[in-house]
Design a protein around this motif. Structure first.
Motif, PDB file in Angstrom:
ATOM      1  N   VAL A  81      12.814  -1.121   1.317  1.00 54.59           N
ATOM      2  CA  VAL A  81      12.704  -1.963   0.122  1.00 54.59           C
ATOM      3  C   VAL A  81      11.387  -2.731   0.124  1.00 54.59           C
ATOM      4  CG1 VAL A  81      13.716  -3.870  -1.168  1.00 54.59           C
ATOM      5  CG2 VAL A  81      15.196  -2.159  -0.104  1.00 54.59           C
ATOM      6  N   PHE A  82      11.158  -3.489   1.172  1.00 55.13           N
ATOM      7  CA  PHE A  82       9.987  -4.349   1.196  1.00 55.13           C
ATOM      8  C   PHE A  82       8.712  -3.567   1.524  1.00 55.13           C
ATOM      9  CE2 PHE A  82      13.502  -7.274   1.870  1.00 55.13           C
ATOM     10  CZ  PHE A  82      13.209  -8.259   0.947  1.00 55.13           C
ATOM     11  N   GLY A  83       8.837  -2.438   2.223  1.00 54.54           N
ATOM     12  CA  GLY A  83       7.666  -1.611   2.484  1.00 54.54           C
ATOM     13  C   GLY A  83       7.112  -1.002   1.204  1.00 54.54           C
ATOM     14  N   VAL A  84       8.002  -0.562   0.315  1.00 54.87           N
ATOM     15  CA  VAL A  84       7.564  -0.029  -0.976  1.00 54.87           C
ATOM     16  C   VAL A  84       6.917  -1.129  -1.810  1.00 54.87           C
ATOM     17  CG1 VAL A  84       8.349   0.997  -3.148  1.00 54.87           C
ATOM     18  CG2 VAL A  84       9.263   1.832  -0.975  1.00 54.87           C
ATOM     19  N   VAL A  85       7.483  -2.332  -1.765  1.00 52.17           N
ATOM     20  CA  VAL A  85       6.898  -3.457  -2.500  1.00 52.17           C
ATOM     21  C   VAL A  85       5.500  -3.779  -1.967  1.00 52.17           C
ATOM     22  CG1 VAL A  85       7.128  -5.911  -3.024  1.00 52.17           C
ATOM     23  CG2 VAL A  85       9.142  -4.431  -3.107  1.00 52.17           C
ATOM     24  N   VAL A  86       5.358  -3.823  -0.653  1.00 52.16           N
ATOM     25  CA  VAL A  86       4.052  -4.108  -0.052  1.00 52.16           C
ATOM     26  C   VAL A  86       3.043  -3.028  -0.428  1.00 52.16           C
ATOM     27  CG1 VAL A  86       2.800  -4.316   2.129  1.00 52.16           C
ATOM     28  CG2 VAL A  86       4.991  -5.467   1.848  1.00 52.16           C
ATOM     29  N   ALA A  87       3.453  -1.755  -0.342  1.00 51.01           N
ATOM     30  CA  ALA A  87       2.559  -0.663  -0.712  1.00 51.01           C
ATOM     31  C   ALA A  87       2.150  -0.756  -2.179  1.00 51.01           C
ATOM     32  CB  ALA A  87       3.231   0.686  -0.420  1.00 51.01           C
ATOM     33  N   TRP A  88       3.106  -1.121  -3.046  1.00 59.78           N
ATOM     34  CA  TRP A  88       2.812  -1.270  -4.482  1.00 59.78           C
ATOM     35  C   TRP A  88       1.771  -2.350  -4.718  1.00 59.78           C
ATOM     36  CZ3 TRP A  88       4.404   1.301  -8.871  1.00 59.78           C
ATOM     37  CH2 TRP A  88       4.150   0.671 -10.089  1.00 59.78           C
ATOM     38  N   VAL A  89       1.928  -3.482  -4.040  1.00 53.72           N
ATOM     39  CA  VAL A  89       0.982  -4.584  -4.201  1.00 53.72           C
ATOM     40  C   VAL A  89      -0.402  -4.177  -3.711  1.00 53.72           C
ATOM     41  CG1 VAL A  89       0.414  -6.923  -3.420  1.00 53.72           C
ATOM     42  CG2 VAL A  89       2.754  -6.365  -4.102  1.00 53.72           C
ATOM     43  N   LEU A  90      -0.470  -3.501  -2.578  1.00 49.36           N
ATOM     44  CA  LEU A  90      -1.766  -3.109  -2.020  1.00 49.36           C
ATOM     45  C   LEU A  90      -2.474  -2.064  -2.869  1.00 49.36           C
ATOM     46  CD1 LEU A  90      -0.877  -2.897   1.791  1.00 49.36           C
ATOM     47  CD2 LEU A  90      -2.125  -4.713   0.616  1.00 49.36           C
ATOM     48  N   VAL A  91      -1.704  -1.222  -3.558  1.00 48.64           N
ATOM     49  CA  VAL A  91      -2.305  -0.141  -4.344  1.00 48.64           C
ATOM     50  C   VAL A  91      -2.608  -0.572  -5.774  1.00 48.64           C
ATOM     51  CG1 VAL A  91      -1.887   2.156  -5.325  1.00 48.64           C
ATOM     52  CG2 VAL A  91      -1.268   1.674  -2.945  1.00 48.64           C
ATOM     53  N   ARG A  92      -1.684  -1.301  -6.399  1.00 47.48           N
ATOM     54  CA  ARG A  92      -1.786  -1.559  -7.830  1.00 47.48           C
ATOM     55  C   ARG A  92      -2.494  -2.860  -8.191  1.00 47.48           C
ATOM     56  NH1 ARG A  92       1.043   1.896 -11.162  1.00 47.48           N
ATOM     57  NH2 ARG A  92       1.227   3.876 -10.048  1.00 47.48           N
ATOM     58  N   TYR A  93      -2.695  -3.772  -7.246  1.00 47.96           N
ATOM     59  CA  TYR A  93      -3.288  -5.057  -7.576  1.00 47.96           C
ATOM     60  C   TYR A  93      -4.553  -5.277  -6.752  1.00 47.96           C
ATOM     61  CZ  TYR A  93       1.303  -5.891  -9.630  1.00 47.96           C
ATOM     62  OH  TYR A  93       2.443  -5.784 -10.369  1.00 47.96           O
ATOM     63  N   ASP A  94      -5.496  -5.937  -7.376  1.00 51.13           N
ATOM     64  CA  ASP A  94      -6.744  -6.299  -6.707  1.00 51.13           C
ATOM     65  C   ASP A  94      -6.839  -7.821  -6.674  1.00 51.13           C
ATOM     66  OD1 ASP A  94      -9.163  -6.240  -5.489  1.00 51.13           O
ATOM     67  OD2 ASP A  94     -10.315  -5.552  -7.238  1.00 51.13           O
ATOM     68  N   PHE A  95      -6.856  -8.378  -5.480  1.00 52.75           N
ATOM     69  CA  PHE A  95      -6.844  -9.832  -5.334  1.00 52.75           C
ATOM     70  C   PHE A  95      -7.625 -10.198  -4.076  1.00 52.75           C
ATOM     71  CE2 PHE A  95      -3.124  -7.894  -3.461  1.00 52.75           C
ATOM     72  CZ  PHE A  95      -3.091  -8.416  -2.179  1.00 52.75           C
ATOM     73  N   PRO A  96      -8.086 -11.429  -3.968  1.00 48.49           N
ATOM     74  CA  PRO A  96      -8.832 -11.850  -2.777  1.00 48.49           C
ATOM     75  C   PRO A  96      -7.962 -11.742  -1.516  1.00 48.49           C
ATOM     76  CG  PRO A  96      -9.135 -13.418  -4.563  1.00 48.49           C
ATOM     77  CD  PRO A  96      -8.063 -12.479  -5.006  1.00 48.49           C
ATOM     78  N   GLY A  97      -8.534 -11.138  -0.484  1.00 51.52           N
ATOM     79  CA  GLY A  97      -7.805 -10.988   0.770  1.00 51.52           C
ATOM     80  C   GLY A  97      -6.944  -9.748   0.841  1.00 51.52           C
ATOM     81  N   ARG A  98      -7.082  -8.840  -0.132  1.00 49.38           N
ATOM     82  CA  ARG A  98      -6.241  -7.634  -0.134  1.00 49.38           C
ATOM     83  C   ARG A  98      -6.526  -6.755   1.079  1.00 49.38           C
ATOM     84  NH1 ARG A  98      -6.635  -2.382  -2.057  1.00 49.38           N
ATOM     85  NH2 ARG A  98      -8.714  -2.786  -2.877  1.00 49.38           N
ATOM     86  N   ARG A  99      -7.807  -6.608   1.428  1.00 49.31           N
ATOM     87  CA  ARG A  99      -8.149  -5.771   2.578  1.00 49.31           C
ATOM     88  C   ARG A  99      -7.658  -6.394   3.880  1.00 49.31           C
ATOM     89  NH1 ARG A  99     -14.226  -3.228   1.545  1.00 49.31           N
ATOM     90  NH2 ARG A  99     -13.701  -2.125  -0.410  1.00 49.31           N
ATOM     91  N   LEU A 100      -7.705  -7.715   3.959  1.00 51.10           N
ATOM     92  CA  LEU A 100      -7.178  -8.386   5.144  1.00 51.10           C
ATOM     93  C   LEU A 100      -5.677  -8.166   5.259  1.00 51.10           C
ATOM     94  CD1 LEU A 100      -7.523 -10.279   7.554  1.00 51.10           C
ATOM     95  CD2 LEU A 100      -7.234 -12.212   5.987  1.00 51.10           C
ATOM     96  N   LEU A 101      -4.974  -8.277   4.138  1.00 52.13           N
ATOM     97  CA  LEU A 101      -3.540  -8.034   4.126  1.00 52.13           C
ATOM     98  C   LEU A 101      -3.228  -6.588   4.494  1.00 52.13           C
ATOM     99  CD1 LEU A 101      -0.751  -9.249   3.511  1.00 52.13           C
ATOM    100  CD2 LEU A 101      -1.047  -8.507   1.141  1.00 52.13           C
ATOM    101  N   ASP A 102      -4.068  -5.681   4.007  1.00 50.00           N
ATOM    102  CA  ASP A 102      -3.898  -4.262   4.329  1.00 50.00           C
ATOM    103  C   ASP A 102      -4.065  -4.023   5.829  1.00 50.00           C
ATOM    104  OD1 ASP A 102      -3.459  -1.595   3.911  1.00 50.00           O
ATOM    105  OD2 ASP A 102      -5.509  -1.149   3.310  1.00 50.00           O
TER     106      ASP A 102
END
Length: 283
Positions: A81-102
């Protein structure tokens, strides 16, 4: 004439060195995987059926297996559940710190499991940062089966994210736009367009997270409490049997884990194949 026919029959392979690489692959897998597993089965067979079933029916063994596989299933389901949500956020949204979160997602891969277990135990103990907040509510995490689930969620999340993320990146957004143009709501688009294409990857991530969680040892023993009949996992029970020089009992428990894990992974793979065929037929 015969030579010409033989020459026409033996066409050069489009994969140079196929025979050599196939032989190397089979030899490598045999030495690394098949022979150790065969040795495990042979050692267990030396017990005899009566002794083997005595180990299987032992209450402590059954509860340890139930704890390991139950916690692994719960953790893998939560990670889906939460892995799909995390993957969705990393792929579909661009925000400060995204690469760090990745990059942080891969941290459980690099972190030694013992370090992860100590950190989780320190956080969720009664006097820990998080445990001190949960204790007044009557929620105990450290040294309970719930702590095992938390540890397995921690080490299994990257498997789901890294399996789903590449597939999600390849999804054609024009199909989603077409569905929206035809009047589909956002929920209907996700349920009927996005999720069917992600289902094989999700099942793969679930299988990987589950397999990793079943055999986890280092991060669990520090937070589980290791109380027999309560929070004792099967890998720890195997180690205990080895310390008692009960090698036959240890191999019997390992064989039971092998059989259950193989059956569950086979079921997941069959479900994955069915999902792929169904999605292909729909398309």
């Amino acid at each position: 004439m015969t030579g010409r026919l033989m020459k026409n029959w033996r066409q050069p392979s489009i994969l140079p060195g196929f025979g050599l690489t196939l032989g190397y692959t089979i030899t490598y897998l045999t030495l690394i995987i098949l022979i150790p597993l065969a040795a495990l089965v042979v050692r267990t067979a030396s017990l005899g059926w009566a002794d083997f079933f005595a180990v299987v029916m032992d209450e402590r063994t059954q509860l340890a297996l139930r704890t390991s596989f139950g916690a692994a299933l719960i953790a893998a389901a939560v990670n889906v559940v939460f892995g799909v949500v995390v993957a969705w956020v990393l792929v579909r949204y661009d925000f400060p710190g995204r690469r760090l979160l990745d990059a942080i997602v891969d941290l459980p891969f690099a972190l030694p499991t013992a370090v992860a277990g100590i950190a989780l135990a320190a956080l969720y103990a009664k006097n820990g940062w998080i445990g001190s907040l949960l204790d007044p509510l009557g929620i105990k995490v450290a040294f309970t089966p719930l702590g095992i689930v938390f540890a397995l969620i921690f080490i299994g999340l990257p498997f789901v994210v890294r399996t789903v993320q590449p597939v999600m990146e390849e999804l054609d957004r024009e199909v989603e736009e077409a569905a929206a143009t035809l009047g589909a709501s956002r929920f209907q688009t996700i349920r009927r367009v996005v999720l069917p294409s992600l289902t094989p990857a999700i099942l793969t991530g679930f299988a990987l997270a589950f397999a990793r969680a079943v055999g986890e040892y280092g991060s669990v023993i520090f937070i589980a409490g290791n109380i027999p009949y309560v929070s004792e996992i099967a890998p720890l029970l195997i180690v205990i049997r080895l310390e008692e020089f009960n090698y036959a009992g240890a191999t019997a428990i390992a064989s039971i884990m092998l059989i259950i894990s193989f059956a569950m992974l086979l079921f997941i793979n069959l479900l994955q194949m069915w999902s792929r065929r169904r999605y292909a037929n729909v398309r």
